[in-house]
Design an enzyme around this catalytic site. Structure first.
Site, PDB file in Angstrom:
ATOM      1  N   GLU A   1     -28.525   0.061 -11.458  1.00 39.47           N
ATOM      2  CA  GLU A   1     -28.360  -1.274 -12.045  1.00 39.47           C
ATOM      3  C   GLU A   1     -27.535  -1.278 -13.325  1.00 39.47           C
ATOM      4  O   GLU A   1     -26.972  -2.300 -13.702  1.00 39.47           O
ATOM      5  CB  GLU A   1     -29.712  -1.931 -12.284  1.00 39.47           C
ATOM      6  CG  GLU A   1     -30.565  -1.250 -13.338  1.00 39.47           C
ATOM      7  CD  GLU A   1     -31.911  -1.921 -13.531  1.00 39.47           C
ATOM      8  OE1 GLU A   1     -32.470  -1.784 -14.642  1.00 39.47           O
ATOM      9  OE2 GLU A   1     -32.407  -2.559 -12.596  1.00 39.47           O
TER      10      GLU A   1
ATOM     11  N   GLU B   1     -22.004   6.779  -5.983  1.00 40.78           N
ATOM     12  CA  GLU B   1     -20.890   6.257  -6.772  1.00 40.78           C
ATOM     13  C   GLU B   1     -19.668   5.876  -5.950  1.00 40.78           C
ATOM     14  O   GLU B   1     -18.964   4.937  -6.305  1.00 40.78           O
ATOM     15  CB  GLU B   1     -20.489   7.262  -7.861  1.00 40.78           C
ATOM     16  CG  GLU B   1     -21.538   7.383  -8.945  1.00 40.78           C
ATOM     17  CD  GLU B   1     -21.055   8.113 -10.178  1.00 40.78           C
ATOM     18  OE1 GLU B   1     -19.881   8.547 -10.225  1.00 40.78           O
ATOM     19  OE2 GLU B   1     -21.872   8.247 -11.111  1.00 40.78           O
TER      20      GLU B   1
END
Length: 178
Positions: A134, A92
């Protein structure tokens, strides 16, 4: 006092959540139907670069707004929670933590959810590359700790982690620099 389970059925399941309904026999001789989500663990990580805390900003469809929160994610089946925290943090934020410390584990809402959050503090960061799934769309923010108002945060894991940071990291570093 324990409730006695009469029956249990899974009413919904996908990759992220399972929902169950149970019929329970209560201590007062009544029965009730209880609906809750299954046990899926999640990890969340607070980290700082100097005096700045690393956050992610992302849209949360359940509440229909952007949230600023610490990086977090789901623990894969059979995955060690510490490894999950390191993996999620790097995916992240684009930072690899060389050191990680467990803060605590807690239930976010034990009345309706059997999953636990595991909070970690990451340090000794190395810049790598963000590697989002995704279906992940987020922005990494680095906010000076002095500019953060914990009481304006709306995310429980972030509030808990910021309090840890304030008490264990920030205050101790300030004392050492005096």
């Amino acid at each position: 006092m324990k409730f006695k389970r009469i029956s249990r059925k899974e009413v919904f399941k996908n990759d992220v959540i399972s929902v169950y309904e149970e019929e329970l026999y209560l201590p007062n001789n009544q029965t009730v139907t209880w609906t809750f989500t299954g046990k899926r663990e999640a990890v969340a990580i607070i980290a700082n670069i100097g005096d700045k805390i690393i956050f992610v900003k992302q849209y949360r469809p359940a509440i229909e707004k952007d949230m600023i929160e610490i990086p977090a994610g789901i623990v894969e089946v059979g995955e060690d929670i510490e490894k999950a925290a390191l993996r999620e943090f790097e995916e992240e934020t684009g930072y690899r933590a060389q050191k990680i410390e467990k803060i605590c584990s807690y239930y976010g809402s034990a009345g309706i959810n059997a999953g636990q959050y595991h909070l970690f503090y990451a340090s000794n960061l190395i810049k790598t590359k963000q590697n989002l799934d995704e279906n992940e769309f987020l922005e990494v923010l680095e906010i000076p700790f002095e500019e953060i108002n914990i009481f304006e945060m709306e995310d429980a894991k972030t509030i808990i982690a910021l309090n840890f940071f304030k008490e264990k990291i920030y205050v101790n570093n300030k004392k050492m620099s005096l």
